[in-house]
Design an enzyme around this catalytic site. Structure first.
Site, short mmCIF file in Angstrom:
data_model
loop_
_atom_site.label_atom_id
_atom_site.label_comp_id
_atom_site.label_asym_id
_atom_site.label_seq_id
_atom_site.Cartn_x
_atom_site.Cartn_y
_atom_site.Cartn_z
N LYS A 120 4.21 6.69 4.97
CA LYS A 120 4.07 7.87 4.12
C LYS A 120 5.17 8.88 4.45
O LYS A 120 5.55 9.02 5.62
CB LYS A 120 2.74 8.56 4.42
CG LYS A 120 1.51 7.88 3.84
CD LYS A 120 0.26 8.69 4.17
CE LYS A 120 -1.00 7.98 3.71
NZ LYS A 120 -1.11 7.83 2.26
N ARG B 20 -9.11 -0.09 1.45
CA ARG B 20 -9.86 -1.17 0.79
C ARG B 20 -9.92 -2.41 1.68
O ARG B 20 -10.87 -3.19 1.59
CB ARG B 20 -9.23 -1.45 -0.59
CG ARG B 20 -7.79 -1.88 -0.54
CD ARG B 20 -7.11 -1.73 -1.91
NE ARG B 20 -6.65 -0.36 -2.14
CZ ARG B 20 -6.07 0.06 -3.26
NH1 ARG B 20 -5.89 -0.77 -4.26
NH2 ARG B 20 -5.68 1.31 -3.39
N1 BES Z 1 -5.75 7.59 2.60
C1 BES Z 1 -4.92 7.33 1.48
C2 BES Z 1 -5.38 8.07 0.21
C3 BES Z 1 -5.34 9.56 0.27
C4 BES Z 1 -4.14 10.23 0.05
C5 BES Z 1 -6.49 10.27 0.49
C6 BES Z 1 -4.11 11.61 0.08
C7 BES Z 1 -6.46 11.65 0.53
C8 BES Z 1 -5.27 12.32 0.33
C9 BES Z 1 -4.90 5.84 1.15
O1 BES Z 1 -4.98 4.99 2.25
C10 BES Z 1 -3.62 5.56 0.44
O2 BES Z 1 -2.60 5.79 1.00
N2 BES Z 1 -3.72 5.09 -0.80
C11 BES Z 1 -2.57 4.79 -1.59
C12 BES Z 1 -2.86 3.52 -2.36
C13 BES Z 1 -1.64 2.93 -3.01
C14 BES Z 1 -0.65 2.49 -1.97
C15 BES Z 1 -2.07 1.76 -3.86
C16 BES Z 1 -2.32 5.96 -2.54
O3 BES Z 1 -3.30 6.57 -3.01
O4 BES Z 1 -1.17 6.28 -2.77
ZN ZN Z 2 -3.10 4.59 3.18
#
Ligand code: BES
Ligand code: ZN
Ligand code: ZN
Length: 426
Positions: free
Chosen positions: A205, A279
């Site tokens: 990230k 997931r």
């Molecule tokens: N924990 C994150 C989602 C999230 C982001 C929750 C910001 C709260 C605030 C999750 O693990 C994630 O990174 N999801 C990705 C999924 C994508 C790579 C398909 C997302 O939402 O970008």
């Molecule tokens: Zn994530």
């Protein structure tokens, strides 16, 4: 330092305090002025202003305070440093008890979500969650599986996501069985995402997205708080809890893009994004929950940024194929004054993450609906996913900056709603 009295009034403030002023002041008291149909919001907003002004200690005085107004005051007044004190208005004994439970349990949720990842490891999260619930009943048994034992017992999603960290991943399995009959049917299974830090892994990230990722265990905190509050309120049927806890970090041992995970139910998943880790860990919890044959399954997870973009931080997002069950949750949310919003989930979302190497990939194709495909992915781990399953994408769990109503950080939104729903289910 003397303590300020806080009074409530339905009358408008004298005009010298400004037009439609929320607050008016005397030497030793502040009055919150509200219109009857905006009572809770006005009280929460006023309390937030008092904290912003640096007022550290107040006494709720006068006759107009009831349980909900006391609670909304606290929602606004409390901050992540927890350095404010309230002397509560007089309530009847039942309301006083309920306020006490909310202060203990919902504040626990807010604190553990705000806590730095450095001190909250996956094992700590599992242990502290079991301890919280144990405070409210002795009809509890639990087991924590962690580290290499996860691999040996085939909890391969949790193991794979967590193996890049020096701190072992952990699965908490907790059984609340007040019937004392070990064969009693399980009314509900709760499953929570407990990622104690989500760096994104090799799909790293950017810094500004990572800074709040200690809160990626908000789903685990929410289901734990909900079960604790339901027990405190007297629920008498069997409920099980699964928390899927891991760090998602980068190292020589971390999982990689292209790796394939084979789950206990035979499904294979190609990792095409290590940041879609929630997931992967939830799949293990859902398989276990489904094998218990409970009447209902509810999972809670800070699963997607997409849900937050759709509804902001002001609603928890609800996804389900089951209209009746979804409406039951929405009814509970109205009773408990918490906001939920339903997002789309349909059969076509279930085939929007194809893989050439496995049954499915762990992230959706370009231009698909992020929160919906994430929920659809989870449905592949529940046999009868069309009925009696709710997925909460925890968009309202944590805010990166303060608003007129909320301090920066965790909100605790959803604990009351889920506790309410757990009490109603049969
Ligand atoms: N924990 C994150 C989602 C999230 C982001 C929750 C910001 C709260 C605030 C999750 O693990 C994630 O990174 N999801 C990705 C999924 C994508 C790579 C398909 C997302 O939402 O970008
Ligand atoms: Zn994530
Ligand atoms: Zn995550």
């Amino acid at each position: 330092m003397s303590t300020l009295s806080i009074l409530l009034s339905e009358k408008p403030a004298p005009s010298k305090w400004g037009k439609d002023a929320l607050l008016s002041f005397s030497d030793d008291a502040i009055t919150i002025h509200y219109q009857p149909d905006h009572r809770h919001g006005a009280i929460q907003r006023a309390a937030r202003k008092l904290d912003n002004q640096g007022i550290k200690s107040v006494k709720l005085s006068g006759d107009n305070w009831d349980l909900e107004s006391c609670w909304h005051f606290w929602l606004g007044y409390r901050n992540a440093k927890n350095n404010n004190k309230v002397s509560w208005a007089k309530l009847d004994s039942q309301d006083k008890q309920e306020l006490k439970y909310r202060l203990a349990i919902i504040d626990w949720c807010r604190d553990i979500v705000n806590q730095q990842a450095e001190t909250l490891s996956p094992l700590e999260l599992a242990t502290q969650s079991a301890n919280l619930i144990s405070n409210y009943s002795s009809d509890i048994t639990y087991n924590i599986t962690s580290g290499e034992a996860l691999k040996e017992q085939d909890y391969i999603g949790i193991y794979t996501v967590g193996k890049g960290s020096e701190r072992p991943a952990a699965l908490l399995e907790l059984d609340y069985n007040p019937t004392k009959n070990p064969k009693a049917p399980i009314v509900a299974c709760l499953v929570g995402k407990g990622i104690t830090f989500d760096s994104g892994g090799y799909s790293l990230k950017p810094s500004s997205f990572m800074e709040s990722m200690r809160s990626d265990m908000g789903g685990a905190a929410l289901v734990t708080g909900a079960l604790a509050l339901a027990i405190a309120r007297g629920v008498k049927h069997r409920i099980k809890l699964y928390l899927c806890c891991a760090d998602n970090l980068v190292s020589g041992k971390a999982f990689k893009l292209g790796d394939i995970i084979r789950y206990r139910n035979g499904k294979t998943v190609e990792v095409d994004n290590t940041d879609a880790e929630g997931r992967l860990v939830l799949a293990d919890g859902l398989i276990s929950a489904d094998n218990d044959n409970p009447h209902y399954i509810i999972d809670c997870a800070t699963l997607t940024g997409a849900a937050k973009i759709a509804v902001g931080n002001d609603y928890q997002s609800l996804l389900s194929f089951d209209d009746l069950f979804a409406n039951q949750l929405l009814a509970s949310s109205l009773v408990e004054h918490e906001a939920f919003w339903r997002l789309p989930l349909a059969d076509f979302h279930r085939s929007q993450f194809p893989s050439s190497f496995a049954d499915m990939a762990n992230s959706g194709s370009p231009n698909t609906a992020g929160a919906s495909t994430a929920a659809a992915f989870l449905s592949h781990f529940i046999k009868n996913y069309k009925q009696n399953w709710l997925h909460i994408d925890c968009s309202a769990t944590f805010r990166k900056s303060a608003t007129a109503l909320w301090a920066t950080g965790a909100t605790g939104i959803g604990v009351r709603t889920l506790a309410n729903l757990l009490t109603i289910l049969k």
